[in-house]
Design a protein around this motif. Structure first.
Motif, PDB file in Angstrom:
ATOM      1  N   TYR A  69       0.766  -1.067   0.163  1.00 11.76           N
ATOM      2  CA  TYR A  69      -0.057  -0.009  -0.083  1.00 11.76           C
ATOM      3  C   TYR A  69       0.834   1.148   0.129  1.00 11.76           C
ATOM      4  O   TYR A  69       0.602   2.420  -0.692  1.00 11.76           O
ATOM      5  CB  TYR A  69      -0.923  -0.043   1.129  1.00 11.76           C
ATOM      6  N   THR A 129       2.149   1.727  -3.356  1.00 10.48           N
ATOM      7  CA  THR A 129       1.278   2.067  -4.446  1.00 10.48           C
ATOM      8  C   THR A 129       1.192   3.492  -4.021  1.00 10.48           C
ATOM      9  O   THR A 129       0.945   4.485  -5.268  1.00 10.48           O
ATOM     10  CB  THR A 129       0.289   1.379  -4.213  1.00 10.48           C
ATOM     11  N   THR A 176       1.926   6.323  -6.997  1.00 10.33           N
ATOM     12  CA  THR A 176       0.719   7.129  -7.574  1.00 10.33           C
ATOM     13  C   THR A 176       1.121   8.688  -7.412  1.00 10.33           C
ATOM     14  O   THR A 176       0.914   9.579  -8.155  1.00 10.33           O
ATOM     15  CB  THR A 176      -0.576   6.837  -6.861  1.00 10.33           C
ATOM     16  N   ARG A 198       3.364   2.072 -11.828  1.00 10.35           N
ATOM     17  CA  ARG A 198       2.129   2.251 -11.009  1.00 10.35           C
ATOM     18  C   ARG A 198       1.348   1.116 -11.395  1.00 10.35           C
ATOM     19  O   ARG A 198       0.856   0.282 -10.509  1.00 10.35           O
ATOM     20  CB  ARG A 198       1.165   3.465 -11.369  1.00 10.35           C
ATOM     21  N   ASP A 199       1.190   0.698 -12.750  1.00 10.99           N
ATOM     22  CA  ASP A 199       0.674  -0.681 -13.295  1.00 10.99           C
ATOM     23  C   ASP A 199       1.210  -1.691 -12.708  1.00 10.99           C
ATOM     24  O   ASP A 199       0.555  -2.813 -12.263  1.00 10.99           O
ATOM     25  CB  ASP A 199       0.565  -0.596 -14.783  1.00 10.99           C
ATOM     26  N   HIS A 255      -0.269  -2.207  -9.135  1.00  9.38           N
ATOM     27  CA  HIS A 255      -1.623  -2.497  -9.305  1.00  9.38           C
ATOM     28  C   HIS A 255      -1.514  -3.962  -9.374  1.00  9.38           C
ATOM     29  O   HIS A 255      -2.502  -4.690  -8.958  1.00  9.38           O
ATOM     30  CB  HIS A 255      -2.365  -1.726 -10.352  1.00  9.38           C
ATOM     31  N   ARG A 256      -0.565  -4.556 -10.295  1.00 10.97           N
ATOM     32  CA  ARG A 256      -0.875  -6.070 -10.505  1.00 10.97           C
ATOM     33  C   ARG A 256      -0.598  -6.741  -9.078  1.00 10.97           C
ATOM     34  O   ARG A 256      -1.226  -7.656  -8.817  1.00 10.97           O
ATOM     35  CB  ARG A 256       0.129  -6.348 -11.717  1.00 10.97           C
ATOM     36  N   LEU A 266      -0.924  -5.675  -6.321  1.00  5.86           N
ATOM     37  CA  LEU A 266      -2.136  -5.682  -5.650  1.00  5.86           C
ATOM     38  C   LEU A 266      -3.283  -6.452  -5.808  1.00  5.86           C
ATOM     39  O   LEU A 266      -3.965  -7.095  -5.105  1.00  5.86           O
ATOM     40  CB  LEU A 266      -2.582  -4.156  -5.524  1.00  5.86           C
ATOM     41  N   ASP A 267      -3.393  -6.781  -7.213  1.00  2.00           N
ATOM     42  CA  ASP A 267      -4.503  -7.778  -7.523  1.00  2.00           C
ATOM     43  C   ASP A 267      -4.056  -9.091  -7.036  1.00  2.00           C
ATOM     44  O   ASP A 267      -4.920  -9.791  -6.775  1.00  2.00           O
ATOM     45  CB  ASP A 267      -4.532  -7.621  -9.042  1.00  2.00           C
ATOM     46  N   TRP A 306      -8.029   6.256  -7.357  1.00  2.00           N
ATOM     47  CA  TRP A 306      -6.678   6.663  -7.788  1.00  2.00           C
ATOM     48  C   TRP A 306      -6.699   8.078  -8.624  1.00  2.00           C
ATOM     49  O   TRP A 306      -7.320   8.349  -9.238  1.00  2.00           O
ATOM     50  CB  TRP A 306      -5.927   5.486  -8.876  1.00  2.00           C
ATOM     51  N   PRO A 362      -6.896   1.892  -1.529  1.00  2.00           N
ATOM     52  CA  PRO A 362      -7.779   1.361  -2.240  1.00  2.00           C
ATOM     53  C   PRO A 362      -8.844   0.550  -1.208  1.00  2.00           C
ATOM     54  O   PRO A 362      -8.224  -0.215  -0.446  1.00  2.00           O
ATOM     55  CB  PRO A 362      -7.103   0.470  -3.145  1.00  2.00           C
TER      56      PRO A 362
END
Length: 337
Positions: free
Chosen positions: A40, A43, A47, A168-169, A172-173, A175-176, A242, A316
């Motif tokens: 977190y 991320t 961001t 960032r992506d 996010h990956r 985090l998924d 975001w 998130p």
């Protein structure tokens, strides 16, 4: 009420009990909580860096536009000067004299309507026009160089923005993947994780209060701080998103920057910018509306709400909420105005 990671873990686990567990290596709640916090924070930092790059891109684009307009204006002036020089030269060639525009006649001290046939005056006029052309040519070259440099800087910023997007992506990956892992927790595992985080926050809050760092915590807000906090309190319950600045959702610095804009004060868009550019104050001088900055990289921010609480958009899956001021490791505090 604390609406951190703990607030959603139990519901997430209960909602996913019928789903097959994620294929992940078992780990204890301490290790999982550490991983969650790290992800977190990363991320948030990524961001924030992405948003900061966006700010720089907007400024650079505006600079390119300004310099391009300046270059166009210089070229227009240069073309006009060259046309006038051509008319002067043609007039000299045809009649041995010069018919000047009224503005030039006034500049030279001549009476309006007087025909200028004196060779000395004509030579002086033509020389002055040639000097003006030389000046405009030099201006054109400088403007062209500035516009070229601005375009090159913009290209570099755009490349940086693309790199930030990739970073960032990637987070996010991850985090998924972590969300899938959380979905595989049993209700008991989620409850253990939630209880552990709440216990950590409670301990950090007790330590902060016991240290006396907040002082007596009874300082009134400034008029602007009160307006900022009052507006921010009206956003309670709105979701984190975001890069969002409202009105329906916010990220952490989107909330703080928008709150202070409603108080009539413009502050940097990102938490890192707010930490770097706004006046810093000790925690002992905190008053409602001031900003509390979190983590060593200044990747999170909230508005101090008094009573050792902070109003913020956590991360998130959460909403704008009030939490203990020690909800994250405190870096320091700043005062916008």
């Amino acid at each position: 009420m604390i609406k951190t990671l703990a607030a959603s873990l139990t519901a997430l686990a209960l909602a996913s009990l019928t789903a097959p567990p994620a294929a992940a290596e078992p780990r204890g709640p301490e290790a999982l909580l550490t991983e969650l916090r790290t992800l977190y924070q990363q991320t948030g930092a990524a961001t924030d860096a992405y948003n900061e790059t966006g700010e720089r891109l907007s400024a650079q684009r505006a600079e390119v536009e300004r310099l391009t307009e300046r270059l166009a204006g210089t070229r227009t002036d240069l073309a006009r000067a060259r046309r006038l020089a051509g008319r002067l030269a043609a007039g000299q060639y045809r009649s041995g004299g010069v018919s000047l525009p009224p503005a030039l006649r006034l500049l030279l001290g001549e009476e309006p309507g007087q025909a200028l046939h004196d060779e000395t005056v004509a030579t002086r006029v033509v020389a002055a026009q040639a000097a003006e052309i030389d000046r405009l040519v030099a201006n054109e070259r400088r403007a062209d160089a500035l516009a070229t440099a601005a375009r090159e800087a913009l290209a570099a910023e755009e490349a940086l923005a693309e790199e930030r997007r990739r970073q960032r992506d990637e987070i996010h990956r991850r985090l998924d993947e972590l969300t899938a892992l959380l979905a595989g927790l049993t209700a008991a595992e989620a409850a253990d994780l939630a209880a552990l985080e709440l216990a950590d926050i409670d301990e950090a809050q007790r330590d902060l209060l016991a240290s006396g760092a907040l002082g007596d915590d009874g300082r009134p807000p400034s008029p602007a701080g009160e307006r900022a906090l009052t507006w921010a309190l009206g956003q309670l319950g709105k979701p984190y998103a975001w890069g969002a600045e409202g009105p329906d959702a916010f990220d952490c610095s989107g909330l703080t920057s928008r709150a202070w804009s409603h108080a009539g004060v413009t502050i940097p868009r990102t938490s890192q910018g707010q930490w770097q550019e706004l006046p810093r104050i000790p925690l002992s001088e905190l008053r409602p509306g001031d900003l509390v900055i979190y983590h060593e990289d200044a990747s999170h921010v909230g508005l101090y709400a008094g009573d050792a609480q902070v109003l913020h958009a956590p991360r998130p899956g959460t909403e704008v909420t009030l939490d203990p001021v020690a909800v994250n490791p405190v870096l320091g505090a700043v005062r916008p105005g």
